[in-house]
Design a protein around this motif. Structure first.
Motif, PDB file in Angstrom:
ATOM      1  N   ARG A 213      53.429  97.617  83.631  1.00  0.00           N
ATOM      2  CA  ARG A 213      54.170  98.556  84.460  1.00  0.00           C
ATOM      3  C   ARG A 213      53.589  98.517  85.877  1.00  0.00           C
ATOM      4  NH1 ARG A 213      53.563 104.304  82.095  1.00  0.00           N
ATOM      5  NH2 ARG A 213      51.394 103.654  82.393  1.00  0.00           N
ATOM      6  N   SER A 214      54.372  98.916  86.849  1.00  0.00           N
ATOM      7  CA  SER A 214      53.891  98.883  88.230  1.00  0.00           C
ATOM      8  C   SER A 214      52.658  99.747  88.433  1.00  0.00           C
ATOM      9  CB  SER A 214      55.006  99.327  89.182  1.00  0.00           C
ATOM     10  OG  SER A 214      56.089  98.430  89.138  1.00  0.00           O
ATOM     11  N   VAL A 215      52.525 100.842  87.675  1.00  0.00           N
ATOM     12  CA  VAL A 215      51.417 101.783  87.870  1.00  0.00           C
ATOM     13  C   VAL A 215      50.193 101.445  87.027  1.00  0.00           C
ATOM     14  CG1 VAL A 215      52.910 103.690  88.552  1.00  0.00           C
ATOM     15  CG2 VAL A 215      52.384 103.347  86.126  1.00  0.00           C
ATOM     16  N   ASP A 216      50.266 100.401  86.224  1.00  0.00           N
ATOM     17  CA  ASP A 216      49.120 100.039  85.389  1.00  0.00           C
ATOM     18  C   ASP A 216      48.024  99.394  86.222  1.00  0.00           C
ATOM     19  OD1 ASP A 216      50.316 100.961  83.070  1.00  0.00           O
ATOM     20  OD2 ASP A 216      51.147  99.007  82.528  1.00  0.00           O
ATOM     21  N   PRO A 236      39.681  99.877  91.198  1.00  0.00           N
ATOM     22  CA  PRO A 236      40.886  99.533  90.436  1.00  0.00           C
ATOM     23  C   PRO A 236      41.948  98.892  91.330  1.00  0.00           C
ATOM     24  CG  PRO A 236      40.208 101.795  89.983  1.00  0.00           C
ATOM     25  CD  PRO A 236      39.401 101.330  91.155  1.00  0.00           C
ATOM     26  N   VAL A 237      42.551  97.827  90.831  1.00  0.00           N
ATOM     27  CA  VAL A 237      43.650  97.150  91.517  1.00  0.00           C
ATOM     28  C   VAL A 237      44.887  97.362  90.644  1.00  0.00           C
ATOM     29  CG1 VAL A 237      44.521  94.999  92.491  1.00  0.00           C
ATOM     30  CG2 VAL A 237      42.052  95.476  92.511  1.00  0.00           C
ATOM     31  N   VAL A 238      45.846  98.123  91.172  1.00  0.00           N
ATOM     32  CA  VAL A 238      47.034  98.533  90.423  1.00  0.00           C
ATOM     33  C   VAL A 238      48.102  97.463  90.571  1.00  0.00           C
ATOM     34  CG1 VAL A 238      48.794 100.347  90.208  1.00  0.00           C
ATOM     35  CG2 VAL A 238      46.415 100.943  90.742  1.00  0.00           C
ATOM     36  N   ALA A 239      48.920  97.269  89.541  1.00  0.00           N
ATOM     37  CA  ALA A 239      49.841  96.136  89.474  1.00  0.00           C
ATOM     38  C   ALA A 239      50.768  96.044  90.687  1.00  0.00           C
ATOM     39  CB  ALA A 239      50.660  96.206  88.182  1.00  0.00           C
ATOM     40  N   GLY A 240      51.398  97.161  91.101  1.00  0.00           N
ATOM     41  CA  GLY A 240      52.253  97.119  92.287  1.00  0.00           C
ATOM     42  C   GLY A 240      53.692  96.786  91.963  1.00  0.00           C
ATOM     43  N   GLY A 241      54.421  96.267  92.960  1.00  0.00           N
ATOM     44  CA  GLY A 241      55.842  96.036  92.747  1.00  0.00           C
ATOM     45  C   GLY A 241      56.444  95.037  93.703  1.00  0.00           C
ATOM     46  N   ALA A 242      57.672  94.644  93.409  1.00  0.00           N
ATOM     47  CA  ALA A 242      58.444  93.799  94.303  1.00  0.00           C
ATOM     48  C   ALA A 242      58.702  94.550  95.606  1.00  0.00           C
ATOM     49  CB  ALA A 242      59.770  93.434  93.643  1.00  0.00           C
ATOM     50  N   GLY A 453      48.081 105.164  94.314  1.00  0.00           N
ATOM     51  CA  GLY A 453      47.663 106.530  94.049  1.00  0.00           C
ATOM     52  C   GLY A 453      48.097 107.022  92.683  1.00  0.00           C
ATOM     53  N   ALA A 454      49.330 106.681  92.289  1.00  0.00           N
ATOM     54  CA  ALA A 454      49.801 107.067  90.956  1.00  0.00           C
ATOM     55  C   ALA A 454      48.995 106.351  89.876  1.00  0.00           C
ATOM     56  CB  ALA A 454      51.284 106.757  90.817  1.00  0.00           C
ATOM     57  N   GLY A 455      48.623 105.116  90.138  1.00  0.00           N
ATOM     58  CA  GLY A 455      47.890 104.339  89.143  1.00  0.00           C
ATOM     59  C   GLY A 455      46.477 104.822  88.903  1.00  0.00           C
ATOM     60  N   VAL A 456      45.852 105.426  89.935  1.00  0.00           N
ATOM     61  CA  VAL A 456      44.460 105.869  89.775  1.00  0.00           C
ATOM     62  C   VAL A 456      44.358 107.386  89.635  1.00  0.00           C
ATOM     63  CG1 VAL A 456      43.582 103.864  90.999  1.00  0.00           C
ATOM     64  CG2 VAL A 456      44.021 105.993  92.277  1.00  0.00           C
TER      65      VAL A 456
END
Length: 512
Positions: A213-216, A236-242, A453-456
């Protein structure tokens, strides 16, 4: 600056990487743009060096941390947006096999035809949310298999551009759902790689990375990457998105009814979709959103801001001279002149098809046209017709979304076209929907920072993050009288393409 938690968002774009450093309130404290070349070894080809993306990211992170004056250990998370559809081919050791092919590379016409014919156009739309197109990843893989079989045999992993940069920072090979959705190898409803589509291009499932997921959290900053970026290991490096998904997050398009219209070089209309609605004609794209469990529907026009840039470069010598002398932006001067022409540009139309068109026509042969010229027209009319023609092109996308039943009750304006008061009003009048101007317009890098921010845990999820920091500053209402004028003009705009379509292809043969 007091200690706190800070977020870094990086957008790995086509001309450079934009890096933002954001605090917990969503305030942008520092920004950097680090550019790199676009390589065109043959006409229609577009490639870049993957190492350039990484170097630009490292430089950008160092710059924003220094500019903001924060302690490196107070960076809570990093995430990425990235140009879609590109192909990074890695071998077993993680080395890049050959320069990545980009979204704007169009060498794959034969491969696109083969994929769509083998799978079936309707089946492609059902699985991938769109037919295969020249810019997508799957045709690039098939091109490599056909034309560079030695390179193809060495493939251990296929990554997308921003996923490669994240791999360099973490050592982890991973994809995420919103970027994977644009590869034409992904089942957008199941949220997983499609074995059926992989078979067509000749890849095995193990050659594609796990989809997050983008927030993982995709991994943590390695000691080597920490040394290169000036940060500390373990961040932490969060997956992100297109880029389009992150742009939607950065514009607050995270709930039903919201959409954004963006005028950069190209133009897009992106609407939130709680279910994976598809256009049977394949005129728009349906992809997975960076908001978990959601999708977005996107129409694309190829020469939106590019049309006005062409006017500036080829017809705006005086405005460019004034900009050099005074610093007043040439675009502002051009739109000032356009404001002296009335709605409808006194019976003048502009078809914004300088480089062909994608939505709704998927026509590579379409070309730009001024129609209705008379000796009564003035330069102001020509410029206004360009602004209106781009708005008509955006309405084409909006009309498809409405045909599909996608709810659009509010449009949010972002990108360069959203900075002009005249162009914003023209868009509102042409589209017939209130157009919101936002408190922030930093593009996909900002969405990436919110996803970080959502991911962490700074925010509970992406929607909460966007709602907390993205606010509407102004709403531009359509003017009923001008909207009525544009309603009649739009019908002629649509008819002009229909009449000229068979001529465009014939004319292209004469200009090649």
């Amino acid at each position: 600056m007091a200690a706190g938690r800070y977020l870094i968002g990086c957008d790995v774009g086509t001309t450079g990487t934009k890096t933002l450093l954001v605090d917990e309130q969503g305030h942008v404290l520092a920004r950097s743009l680090d550019e790199y070349p676009l390589l065109a070894p043959r006409p229609g080809w577009a490639e870049q060096e993957a190492d350039d993306w990484y170097r630009a990211t490292v430089q950008g992170i160092r710059k924003v941390v220094a500019e903001a004056g924060i302690r490196p250990q107070d960076v809570a998370g990093i995430s990425f947006s990235g140009q879609m559809h590109g192909s990074v081919f890695l071998d077993r050791e993680g080395r890049v096999i050959r320069r990545p092919l980009l979204w704007c590379d169009v060498r794959t016409a034969d491969e696109v035809r083969a994929i769509n014919e083998t799978v079936g156009r309707a089946r492609m739309i059902d699985l991938a949310g769109s037919p295969a197109m020249e810019g997508f990843t799957a045709p690039k893989v098939l091109w490599l298999r056909r034309h560079e079989p030695g390179h193809f045999e060495r493939i251990a992993t296929v990554l997308l551009p921003k996923d490669y940069v994240r791999f360099r920072l973490t050592g982890e090979r991973a994809a995420e759902v919103s970027d994977a959705a644009g590869s034409a190898m992904f089942d957008i409803e199941k949220g997983e790689w499609s074995k059926e589509l992989l078979d067509v291009v000749g890849l095995r499932p193990e050659q594609l990375p796990p989809v997050l997921r983008s927030v993982d959290v995709a991994g943590k900053l390695t000691a080597r990457a920490a040394e290169e970026t000036g940060l500390v290991p373990g961040i932490p490096v969060v997956a992100g998105g297109a880029d389009n998904a992150c742009g939607a997050v950065g514009a607050g398009v995270v709930r039903s009814g919201r959409a954004h219209v963006s005028i950069g070089s190209s133009g897009v209309v992106v609407s939130f979709a709680p279910v994976p609605s598809r256009d049977p004609g394949g005129r728009v794209h349906t992809f997975n959103h960076a908001v978990p469990g959601a999708w977005y529907v996107m129409g694309v026009m190829l020469a939106a801001g590019l049309s006005l840039r062409w006017v500036r470069d080829e017809l705006g010598q005086a405005e460019r001279a004034v900009q050099e002398a005074t610093g007043i932006d040439a675009y502002e001067l051009l739109t000032r002149e356009a404001s002296r022409s009335p709605a409808g540009a006194r019976g003048l139309w502009f078809l914004p098809y300088l480089n062909g068109e994608r939505t709704p026509h998927a026509d590579p042969y379409a070309r730009g046209v001024w129609f209705g010229l008379s000796s009564a027209h003035r330069r102001a009319d020509l410029i206004r017709a360009v602004l209106e023609g781009v708005a008509f092109g955006l309405r084409d996308s909006l009309e498809v979304l409405q045909e599909m039943g996608v709810e659009v009750s509010q449009l949010r304006a972002i990108g360069g076209g959203g900075k002009s008061a005249l162009w914003r009003q023209i868009q509102a009048d042409v589209l017939g929907i209130p157009l919101a101007r936002l408190n922030v317009d930093e593009g996909p890098a900002y969405g990436a920072a919110l996803i970080a921010g959502a991911g962490v845990g700074v925010w509970s999820d992406v929607a909460e993050a966007a709602d907390a920091v993205v606010k509407v500053n102004e709403t531009i209402e359509p003017d009923p009288q001008r909207s009525a004028t544009y309603e009649a003009s739009y019908r002629i705009f649509r008819e002009l393409y229909r009449v000229l379509r068979p001529v465009f292809e014939e004319a292209a043969s004469l200009s090649s």
